[in-house]
Design an enzyme around this catalytic site. Structure first.
Site, PDB file in Angstrom:
ATOM      1  N   GLU A  83     -35.054  -4.618  34.380  1.00  0.00           N
ATOM      2  CA  GLU A  83     -35.971  -3.866  35.226  1.00  0.00           C
ATOM      3  C   GLU A  83     -37.002  -3.045  34.457  1.00  0.00           C
ATOM      4  O   GLU A  83     -38.121  -2.862  34.927  1.00  0.00           O
ATOM      5  CB  GLU A  83     -35.173  -2.906  36.139  1.00  0.00           C
ATOM      6  CG  GLU A  83     -34.387  -3.579  37.241  1.00  0.00           C
ATOM      7  CD  GLU A  83     -35.274  -3.993  38.412  1.00  0.00           C
ATOM      8  OE1 GLU A  83     -36.500  -3.782  38.349  1.00  0.00           O
ATOM      9  OE2 GLU A  83     -34.744  -4.546  39.384  1.00  0.00           O
ATOM     10  N   SER A 343      20.353  16.760  61.239  1.00  0.00           N
ATOM     11  CA  SER A 343      21.214  17.596  60.390  1.00  0.00           C
ATOM     12  C   SER A 343      20.577  17.939  59.055  1.00  0.00           C
ATOM     13  O   SER A 343      21.262  18.486  58.174  1.00  0.00           O
ATOM     14  CB  SER A 343      22.544  16.873  60.143  1.00  0.00           C
ATOM     15  OG  SER A 343      23.217  16.610  61.343  1.00  0.00           O
TER      16      SER A 343
END
Length: 790
Positions: A83, A343
């Site tokens: 680029e 429990s």
């Protein structure tokens, strides 16, 4: 005069130039917005080492990860070459590239090249790709130069990599790496880096079903240039061009979706570093899945597990549910969902009782039928032991001894204790729960309960760092944390909290090491483990929730199994469903560190081997155990008594009916009549106290019979028959003499007699009544009760 005027004009011109320059400089300085990108980001979850766990799509339906701070070297070289090859040297605008673009556009008589640098592309992305025009290009040029003043080259490249489009709804390099290659950006190959470098130039090429050939040609062309520039050697180049283009986008990892949802609910849209360990998270998910395949045969479709370090509270694994399908609510985070505790809270009560010296580790607790203000707890087996040691009652998870302990400790105090240790879902007043608090009458989350167990373990570990003190955060007490950014407990943040001592905690964990446990429906089970683990299971009423919590000095593991919609299933118990998962998870954890014993808070004392109380002078069999120091205040054994027997030891006698030299004085273990009635059935060594000889008038110090039901001052309800008429209640009594005959009277009216098995079906009207029992020796016992309805 003319000269002076000329000087004035020149001065004004200079000021205009200066003013113009100032205006232009000011405009230039403020031309670039403080925040370039205001896009919504995905919530990204990383483990403790930065590995991706899960991610949520951004609010605008784009896969856009938060801005990255660095770019992989391969992608950097590829994108710059493709680029903007003079990116490292130009000030934001490349005059050579711009001139070349103008020539190409004039020659083609249309725009075929923009000459844009990466800096200009960042500006165009920030301005949302506005239509191309000469004016827009000028703005991009100016802002690109300004961009270079604010950011370094690496920062500009990171901005580009974070916001460039990579096809479809994928934005940013990091998201693209996961969507197309299923890996982190730092693991990109040259071929992958090159493919991603060419994509933002024409993101439509990523239609993998149509443009894979075009995309490969473009990628290979860039790879050739990279090879020619010396970035990769001939072998690397050959291997790179042989790599294929991905056939379809990949799904992002979903290793911790429920934790991701929990964080997203806090509206956090960022890259979150957690305390999770990726490898362990995967292992726990696998363990849960393997057990789910077995459990679903019993229509049990949900399970969850959490693993944490004890000392730091760091959560290492967070699996909120198994993948069972939306029809079975796999999206529900069970770890954070309130469920009936069953429990699972009993160890906290056991530790609290030891801490206050209300009992010793092996003190006998009554296990007999009881009714307390209409509350009639029952054991899972529906059976009674008469009396059972506190440690065995905890291991067997017996309900009636636990209720008796809570009645002794007081449920209001236990309610406060549970709130102090971080159970956030117990919000109603203590009276709302009452004694049912110990049997699942309240709801808790796996998160809170696992954290509470971890806090117990940490208090024990911290004892040796801060002797004699139990210290925790000043802030909201919650020992578990999953965000790496959360503060760790520091000395300045510690304070004393009303919690149990290190000694009580150690004794509780020591009891919970037992590997033989009762399987609620299958008898006793043995869980083979090479590690020392303190663990407890729990099962809620109706078989809706199976719990298992286990820990050692380093780790705590919490497991829940059930159905998210609350449907109960036969066999859905903690021992049968959750405990096997617990042990499989623990087998994946390193180390095997057990707790140090805090002897400074303990004392080693002789106790009665049969009752578990401190030994009295009448106890024949002794044992030696460690207890908490408050336990030194407990009374000596109340069950061993000195009795006088005949020479053949078959009867009790006293000085009014037997000569002193003919009496045998012995020590005898004597339980209350009701406890004895059940205890002797399960303990063959137990010898009932001999009866008095017929010629001896009783001078009893021990009751020979008692009423099991109805208890004194109880309020009862009579059932109704199928016809709608009032039914009968079954009253029950116990007698020490197995052949004794009992005569029953209701409101002084004789209603029947029983022998050996003392149960009688009785009808009573509404209101208060008196029940009177008389045995063959004239012993009398009375009980008052009230019938509330029929």
């Amino acid at each position: 005069m003319a000269l002076t005027l000329s000087r004035v004009k020149k001065t004004l011109l200079n000021w205009k130039v200066i003013g113009g320059a100032i205006i232009l400089s000011t405009f230039f300085y403020f031309s670039l917005p403080q925040v370039l990108f205001s896009d919504p980001y995905s919530t990204v979850l990383d483990d403790r080492k930065g590995n991706l766990l899960s991610a949520a799509i951004a609010a605008d339906s784009q896969w856009r990860f938060p801005e990255q701070t660095s770019v992989p070297d391969k992608f950097k070289k590829a994108i710059i070459l493709f680029e903007d090859k003079r990116f490292e040297h130009h000030p934001g605008v490349d005059p050579l590239a711009f001139s070349r673009a103008i020539k190409q556009n004039i020659a083609a008589r249309k725009i075929v090249s923009g000459g844009s640098t990466l800096s200009m592309q960042v500006i165009r992305l920030a301005r949302k790709n506005r239509s191309r025009s000469v004016w827009e290009k000028i703005i991009e040029l100016v802002l690109a130069v300004r961009l270079e003043f604010r950011y370094s080259k690496d920062e500009i490249l990171s901005l580009y990599a974070s916001h460039a489009p990579f096809g479809g709804n994928v934005v940013g390099l990091e998201a693209a790496c996961w969507r197309y290659f299923g890996r982190d950006q730092m693991q990109l190959s040259w071929a992958e880096a090159a493919m991603l470098a060419v994509l933002p130039n024409n993101p439509s090429l990523i239609h993998l079903g149509k443009n894979r050939t075009k995309l490969k040609v473009k990628r290979d062309r860039l790879l050739k240039r990279l090879h020619q520039e010396g970035n990769l050697d001939a072998i690397s180049y050959s291997l790179a061009i042989s790599e294929s283009i991905p056939e379809y986008p990949l799904a992002l990892p979903r290793l911790a979706p429920h934790l991701l949802d929990r964080i997203a609910q806090q509206q956090i849209t960022n890259k979150i570093k957690t305390t999770i360990d990726l490898v362990l998270q995967q292992r726990v998910k696998q363990v849960l899945h393997e057990h789910y395949l077995r459990l679903k045969g019993n229509q049990i479709f949900n399970a969850a597990a959490v693993v944490a370090e004890v000392n730091t509270g760091n959560v290492l694994a967070y699996v909120g549910n198994v993948e069972s399908g939306f029809e079975h609510q796999e999206n529900v985070d069970v770890i954070n969902s309130p469920r009936s505790t069953g429990s699972i809270l009993k160890p906290f009560l056991y530790a609290a009782m030891l801490d206050e010296g209300k009992m010793l580790p092996k003190t006998l607790q009554p296990d007999i039928p009881m009714v307390i203000n209409g509350f009639a707890p029952q054991n899972f087996s529906r059976e009674y032991d008469g009396a059972v040691s506190a440690d065995k009652a905890l291991i067997r998870s017996l309900n009636i001894p636990a209720v008796e302990e809570l009645r002794n400790f007081r449920y209001e105090k236990f309610y406060t204790l549970l709130n102090n240790i971080g159970l956030t879902t117990i919000k109603k007043p203590a009276d709302h729960y009452g004694l049912s608090l110990i049997l699942g009458g309240a709801e808790g989350t796996l998160w809170d309960i696992t954290g509470a167990y971890a806090s117990m373990a940490r208090s024990l570990n911290n004892f040796f760092e801060h002797p004699g003190k139990n210290k925790y955060r000043k802030s909201d007490f919650h020992p578990l944390r999953f965000l790496a950014s959360d503060s760790i407990i520091h000395e300045s943040e510690l304070e004393e909290v009303n919690f149990v001592s290190a000694a009580a905690t150690y004794l509780t964990f020591d009891v919970l090491q037992e590997v033989y446990r009762p399987g609620e429906e299958t008898g006793w089970r043995y869980f083979n483990s090479s590690k020392r683990i303190a663990w407890k299971t729990g099962t809620s009423h109706g078989f809706r929730d199976g719990w298992a919590i286990g820990l050692n000095a380093d780790y705590v593991v919490g497991v829940w199994v059930g159905n998210a919609d609350g449907e109960g299933r036969a066999g859905l118990t903690g021992t049968e469903t959750a405990a096997p998962i617990l042990f499989d998870v623990f087998s994946s954890l390193p180390g095997n560190t057990w707790f140090r014993q805090p002897k400074e808070e303990m004392a080693e004392v002789p106790i009665c081997a049969k009752s578990g109380f401190r030994a009295s002078t009448y106890c024949d069999e002794l044992d030696t155990v460690w207890i908490t120091r408050p336990g030194l205040q407990t009374l000596p054994c109340p069950y061993h008594k000195q009795v006088h027997l005949s020479q053949d030891k078959k009867f009790q006698v006293h000085s009014n009916c037997e000569e002193l030299e003919k009496m045998k004085t012995v020590n005898w273990f004597v339980l209350p009549a009701i406890q004895e009635y059940y205890y002797k059935k399960k303990n063959i060594y137990y010898q009932p106290l001999p009866l008095y000889r017929s010629d001896c008038v009783s001078s009893r110090s021990v009751a020979v019979m008692d009423i099991i039901y109805p208890k004194r001052l109880s309020k009862i309800f009579l059932p109704r028959e199928l016809t709608g008429s009032a039914g009968n209640a079954v009253f029950e009594a116990a007698h020490r003499n197995p052949t004794a005959k009992i005569f029953w009277h209701l409101d002084d009216v004789y209603i029947g007699s029983t022998k050996e098995i003392h149960k009688l079906s009785v009808h009573a009207d509404l209101g208060s009544h008196k029940l009177t029992l008389v045995d063959g020796n004239g012993e009398i016992i009375e009980s008052f009760f009230e019938v509330l309805s029929q």
